[in-house]
Scaffold this active site. Structure first.
Site, PDB file in Angstrom:
ATOM      1  N   GLU A 149       0.608  -1.182  -0.014  1.00 48.87           N
ATOM      2  CA  GLU A 149       0.096  -0.118   0.067  1.00 48.87           C
ATOM      3  C   GLU A 149       0.820   1.213  -0.069  1.00 48.87           C
ATOM      4  OE1 GLU A 149      -2.636   0.464   3.279  1.00 48.87           O
ATOM      5  OE2 GLU A 149      -3.629   1.964   2.225  1.00 48.87           O
ATOM      6  N   ALA A 154       1.628  -0.075  10.777  1.00 48.44           N
ATOM      7  CA  ALA A 154       1.416  -1.513  10.616  1.00 48.44           C
ATOM      8  C   ALA A 154       0.355  -1.522   9.249  1.00 48.44           C
ATOM      9  CB  ALA A 154       0.733  -2.195  11.411  1.00 48.44           C
ATOM     10  N   MET A 155       0.248  -2.703   8.604  1.00 48.88           N
ATOM     11  CA  MET A 155      -0.448  -2.984   7.366  1.00 48.88           C
ATOM     12  C   MET A 155      -1.167  -4.195   7.342  1.00 48.88           C
ATOM     13  SD  MET A 155      -0.943  -1.754   4.403  1.00 48.88           S
ATOM     14  CE  MET A 155      -2.122  -2.648   3.481  1.00 48.88           C
ATOM     15  N   GLU A 156      -2.489  -4.078   6.932  1.00 46.67           N
ATOM     16  CA  GLU A 156      -3.388  -4.835   7.041  1.00 46.67           C
ATOM     17  C   GLU A 156      -3.511  -6.081   6.011  1.00 46.67           C
ATOM     18  OE1 GLU A 156      -3.907  -1.611   5.995  1.00 46.67           O
ATOM     19  OE2 GLU A 156      -5.760  -1.494   4.887  1.00 46.67           O
ATOM     20  N   ASN A 157      -2.303  -6.277   5.408  1.00 46.30           N
ATOM     21  CA  ASN A 157      -2.273  -7.426   4.399  1.00 46.30           C
ATOM     22  C   ASN A 157      -3.005  -8.678   4.589  1.00 46.30           C
ATOM     23  OD1 ASN A 157      -0.273  -6.025   3.400  1.00 46.30           O
ATOM     24  ND2 ASN A 157       1.020  -6.867   4.983  1.00 46.30           N
ATOM     25  N   HIS A 168      -6.885  -2.155  15.017  1.00 46.15           N
ATOM     26  CA  HIS A 168      -7.020  -1.420  13.682  1.00 46.15           C
ATOM     27  C   HIS A 168      -6.559  -2.376  12.519  1.00 46.15           C
ATOM     28  CE1 HIS A 168      -6.877   2.244  11.265  1.00 46.15           C
ATOM     29  NE2 HIS A 168      -5.978   1.556  10.546  1.00 46.15           N
ATOM     30  N   GLU A 169      -5.605  -2.680  12.464  1.00 41.68           N
ATOM     31  CA  GLU A 169      -5.367  -3.773  11.456  1.00 41.68           C
ATOM     32  C   GLU A 169      -6.242  -4.990  11.416  1.00 41.68           C
ATOM     33  OE1 GLU A 169      -3.348  -2.009   9.515  1.00 41.68           O
ATOM     34  OE2 GLU A 169      -2.537  -0.990  10.951  1.00 41.68           O
ATOM     35  N   HIS A 174      -9.558  -4.056   9.734  1.00 40.35           N
ATOM     36  CA  HIS A 174      -9.533  -3.703   8.451  1.00 40.35           C
ATOM     37  C   HIS A 174      -9.868  -4.900   7.611  1.00 40.35           C
ATOM     38  CE1 HIS A 174      -7.893   0.404   7.268  1.00 40.35           C
ATOM     39  NE2 HIS A 174      -6.758   0.062   7.813  1.00 40.35           N
TER      40      HIS A 174
HETATM   41  N1  TRP Z   1      -3.199   0.977   5.480  1.00 41.24           N
HETATM   42  C1  TRP Z   1      -2.389   1.071   6.835  1.00 41.24           C
HETATM   43  C2  TRP Z   1      -3.030   1.807   7.966  1.00 41.24           C
HETATM   44  O1  TRP Z   1      -3.290   0.626   8.575  1.00 41.24           O
HETATM   45  C3  TRP Z   1      -1.246   2.421   6.277  1.00 41.24           C
HETATM   46  C4  TRP Z   1      -0.027   2.059   5.754  1.00 41.24           C
HETATM   47  C5  TRP Z   1       0.807   1.018   6.308  1.00 41.24           C
HETATM   48  C6  TRP Z   1       0.537   2.791   4.661  1.00 41.24           C
HETATM   49  N2  TRP Z   1       2.084   1.258   5.683  1.00 41.24           N
HETATM   50  C7  TRP Z   1       2.231   2.127   4.722  1.00 41.24           C
HETATM   51  C8  TRP Z   1       0.702   3.889   4.196  1.00 41.24           C
HETATM   52  C9  TRP Z   1       2.971   2.786   3.756  1.00 41.24           C
HETATM   53  C10 TRP Z   1       1.430   4.290   3.067  1.00 41.24           C
HETATM   54  C11 TRP Z   1       2.718   3.623   2.925  1.00 41.24           C
HETATM   55  O2  TRP Z   1      -3.206   2.570   8.295  1.00 41.24           O
HETATM   56 ZN    ZN Z   2      -5.594   1.693   8.542  1.00 43.44          ZN
END
Ligand code: TRP
Ligand code: ZN
Length: 885
Positions: free
Chosen positions: A127, A268-271, A303-304, A307
């Site tokens: 993302e 963090a990232m919700e993959n 949060h993640e 998502h």
């Molecule tokens: N979607 C992520 C969140 O939970 C945001 C995010 C994670 C992101 N890593 C990133 C956005 C790198 C831009 C670039 O909010």
């Molecule tokens: Zn988010």
């Protein structure tokens, strides 16, 4: 780096994709000096775009194309066009497969976007537009595909191979290599793709869903961190249960994984099924993480996880709709945190943050609507406006519809759009349809930038027993130049009688009173509401719970604010009355400082806070919040022209006055709480957070008195605390004190004890970078030479540079411009290897409008210097050029 001037992308230009990708089959061959990515895409013409076969334009950046076959025919260089961001092909039938092989270099990827290495492991961040740095693709969220991923890597270095979905096969390969194949049964856009390969250990648990399915839960970390995962695991299970109970949302795969990585641009990232986290958002245990860090981990895990429904099952059509998933998910995680801890305290913290930082963004050159209409670089739009204000907008819908109506709306939204990529309009439409309401005017919150002002005046007619409140709303101009029309502003309010009791609220025209606290909607530029049967002059309590993200003004006297602090039935407004009182007192001190007068503080602030401190029946976390004076950044935000020195001097003077006047009460509270802390093992729960919060704010006031018994207490707490919350506060008060020997000793001991723990060293850097004592810039420069510092690691940059430029206002805004020059030099450097971090660190310089003309000139000068420094990323280019426009 770009070769042409970056261009603006507009929401109005949105078009559905020309082609779709039904299936995506990926094979990764990971090596130490390069990696190979083989992609087989099962594609077809998008029927929604009609007949004809236009060129197929795939996104791709920093890829070395090794081979490409279309419909099983290998292509030669004349069959396609290649530039630095696209591969253009010419399909001859409506359905076909596309095979590509590319070579990439994760081992030298410092931007931390796409496939990269962090502490020896491979990981991804896709993302928003990182997938195009992995393979040629239609890298846009409305192209959803079923992914199968095979990862091949050296067995010894990378025993763990992960991707989205379920593991379906694995085995040994040649030359000490092995492989694993993962299949994700859910259609998803490429930004939710993830891959991890590394030497990781995991903590395992399981969760039984409401329908009785067992889900395996795994948190993967580097072996030395295996003892710091339990809090995140507990948070995950609580989140899963909460989403079932509150939103009826159940998890959908058989396995849910979190991986902690040390180098990460965000939290963090919700993959899908494989969340990747900044290690700072996973690892927490008493000895190394503060209470605030524990609460942050809980909130980010939630949060993640949330998502999975608000973002993954229902995703965004395009990046202009980012708040569709982010605003809603922040709203959801705030609801969760409120249920896990204190609702009022959570609200106070969120509002203080929003008012300080989002309001500043809304007043600056990067101001944009919750749903922006244009951007150059989408990474620049992961903002407080999209996230926090976006959450406020969802919260206002909740306020207008009530909890039940909101739940009907969210049920309809998830049901109607499951598996789709949709817009903010679709979200609002579901809310409307489920409740039979019209939110057309309300939707201006999505399209109009800027923080609305709401000026309120009153008139009481004793003879007629009527009380009228007149609301006037306006919204300042923002760079988007959109003409501002009136918002729908839900105002929750109550009227207090002279004893402080809530009066029955009946509006003229109504048959009966409707409670003592209610929501009215201000929808016009000017609007009057008249309450009847009001037998005495009331005192209004307005915008309870901060029911709308506006700047409300009402001409309260200080005595009235003190009355509200004591009697308002709304806890948030009791706190806010205290803040307004403090703002009035501080602004008076600021004016005295500016006029060269001796500072004299209104005693009423001491009285008011003394009363709060003496009240043992109050929630201790509330007492701690009430004792916290508005920050310098907030005082800056509400100033027309911020006087850096006067703000700092006034606030420090007020803190000193409070410390001296309330010494006995603070000391008693400190000692009581410290003795409970000593007698109790650390527990990461609400009432314990509250006790330590009050203990620690008391200590920071007490230390201002320089009394020997306080110094001794700080040293005792530093030496013998069994948790980071107490130890770090003790360190911070020593660092901010004039006791040079004790300070040096504490810093040295701390660094020696924690030198191997990067996250703890981040805190050690932050405490020093944030110290307002003179010489801040020199300290920061020296710390950048410390062996534990590393400019390539975003957490380190945030801990040192971010804390200095964002929180240490008196030092950063030094009149000679040295702070600005330092930051600009850093941004130029960061731009060369991590554009996202460069652009984010730049934010303090974009606030130039708030300062005096000398500082404005210096700040703009540094922005010009960045602009002229050469090869700018689109990230930095956008922020710099908008700031100078
Ligand atoms: N979607 C992520 C969140 O939970 C945001 C995010 C994670 C992101 N890593 C990133 C956005 C790198 C831009 C670039 O909010
Ligand atoms: Zn988010």
């Amino acid at each position: 780096m770009r070769t042409e001037q970056p261009k603006m992308i507009y929401l109005k230009d949105y078009q559905a994709p020309e082609y779709l990708i039904d299936e995506t089959h990926l094979t990764f061959e990971l090596f130490e000096d390069h990696s190979l990515v083989h992609a087989q895409l099962v594609m077809r013409r998008n029927p929604a775009r009609g007949a004809g076969l236009p060129p197929l334009v795939l996104d791709g950046q920093q890829l070395e194309l090794l081979s490409v076959s279309l419909a099983d025919q290998p292509l030669s260089a004349d069959d396609y066009q290649l530039d630095d961001s696209h591969l253009t092909l010419h399909p001859t039938s409506a359905s076909f497969t596309l095979d590509t092989s590319v070579k990439i270099h994760p081992e030298s990827n410092t931007a931390l976007e796409g496939l990269y290495k962090s502490s020896g492991m491979f990981c991804t961040q896709c993302e928003a537009e990182g997938f195009r740095k992995i393979t040629y693709y239609l890298d846009r969220p409305d192209v959803m595909s079923k992914f199968t991923t095979t990862v091949v890597a050296e067995q010894h270095r990378y025993p763990v191979l992960l991707s989205n979905g379920n593991p379906i096969a694995s085995g040994p390969g040649e030359d000490g290599r092995h492989w694993a194949t993962w299949e994700d049964p859910f259609m998803k856009p490429a930004y939710l793709f993830a891959l991890v390969a590394g030497d990781l250990w995991c903590v395992e648990d399981s969760f039984r869903t409401q329908s009785g399915r067992d889900v395996a839960l795994r948190i993967y970390v580097e072996p030395e961190n295996i003892d710091k995962c339990q809090h995140a695991m507990n948070s995950l299970k609580k989140s899963m249960r909460w989403d079932e109970e509150t939103y009826g949302r159940e998890y959908d795969l058989d396995i849910f994984m979190i991986v902690a990585v040390n180098d990460f641009n965000m939290g963090a990232m919700e993959n899908k099924g494989l969340n990747i986290f900044n290690s700072s958002a996973v690892l927490a245990r008493a000895e190394t993480a503060t209470d605030a860090a524990h609460q942050r981990v809980e909130a980010i895990v939630a949060h993640e996880y949330f998502h999975n429904w608000s973002g993954n099952r229902v995703t965004c059509r395009d990046w202009f709709q980012l708040s569709l998933k982010e605003g809603f998910t922040v709203f959801r995680d705030a609801g969760f945190s409120s249920d896990m801890n204190s609702r009022t305290v959570k609200r106070i913290q969120d509002v203080a943050y929003l008012r300080t930082h989002q309001f500043a963004e809304d007043a600056g050159p990067m101001a944009h609507a919750v749903r922006p209409e244009s951007f150059i670089e989408i990474s620049n739009f992961y903002t407080l406006t999209v996230y926090e204000k976006g959450s406020e907008v969802v919260g206002m819908i909740h306020t207008l519809l009530g909890a039940e109506g909101f739940r009907k709306g969210s049920d309809l939204y998830f049901e109607r759009h499951d598996g789709q990529a949709v817009t903010c309009d679709d979200f609002v439409k579901a809310m409307e349809d489920a409740n039979g309401v019209d939110l057309t005017q309300f939707k201006r919150w999505y399209s109009q930038a800027g923080t609305p002002r709401l000026a309120v005046s009153e008139s009481y007619d004793a003879a007629a027993k009527t009380y009228s409140l007149t609301f006037r709303q306006s919204c300042p101009q923002t760079p988007d130049k959109v003409e501002k029309l009136p918002f729908v502003i839900p105002v929750e309010l109550g009227l207090l009688d002279s004893k402080g009791a809530g009066m029955a609220l009946r509006l003229s025209g109504e048959n009966a009173a409707q409670g003592t606290s209610r929501v009215i909607s201000v929808t016009e530029a000017e609007q009057t509401f008249t309450f009847v049967d009001i037998t005495e002059q009331p005192l209004p309590s307005l915008l309870r719970g901060f029911s709308a993200p506006v700047k409300l003004s009402f001409p309260y006297s200080r005595d009235q604010l003190m009355f509200l602090m004591q009697h308002d039935s709304d806890g948030f407004n009791r706190w806010d009355a205290g803040q307004q009182l403090a703002v009035q007192v501080l602004q008076e001190l600021i004016a005295q400082h500016q006029q060269g007068q001796a500072l004299v503080m209104d005693e009423r602030l001491v009285t008011a806070l003394g009363t709060v401190l003496a009240d043992d029946s109050l929630d201790q976390a509330m007492v701690a919040e009430m004792l916290s004076l508005p920050g310098e950044a907030y005082l800056t935000e509400i100033s027309e022209v911020a006087d850096v020195e006067a703000i700092h001097a006034a606030r420090e003077f007020a803190r000193q006055q409070l410390a001296d006047s309330l010494f006995d009460a603070l000391w008693k509270r400190y000692q009581t709480n410290r003795s409970v802390s000593k007698a109790t093992a650390y527990v990461a729960e609400s009432e314990h957070f509250a006790r330590r919060a009050l203990q620690n704010i008391a200590l920071s006031y007490l230390m201002l008195t320089h009394k020997p018994e306080v110094l001794a207490a700080a040293i005792e707490q530093f030496d013998s605390a069994d948790n980071m919350t107490e130890r770090l506060t003790a360190l911070a008060v020593l660092v901010n004190s004039p006791f040079e020997a004790e300070k040096a000793q504490a810093l040295a001991v701390f660094a020696e004890n924690f030198k191997d723990n990067a996250l703890v060293m981040d805190q050690w850097f932050s405490v020093q970078a944030g110290s307002p004592l003179p010489g801040g810039l020199e300290r920061v420069k020296a710390l950048m030479q410390h062996p534990a510092f590393n400019l390539k690691n975003p957490n380190k940059v945030r801990a040192l540079v971010g804390a200095f430029a964002g929180q240490n206002l008196i030092n950063f805004h030094a009149a000679d411009g040295s702070g600005y020059r330092f930051l600009a030099d850093l941004v130029i450097q960061l731009n060369g290897f991590n554009p996202q971090i460069a652009s984010r660190q730049l934010a303090p310089l974009t606030r130039w409008r708030k300062y005096d003309s000398a500082r404005q000139a210096l700040m703009k000068g540094e922005l010009e210097r960045i602009r002229a420094s050469g090869d700018l990323s689109s990230d930095v280019f956008e922020v710099v050029s908008k700031s100078l426009a």
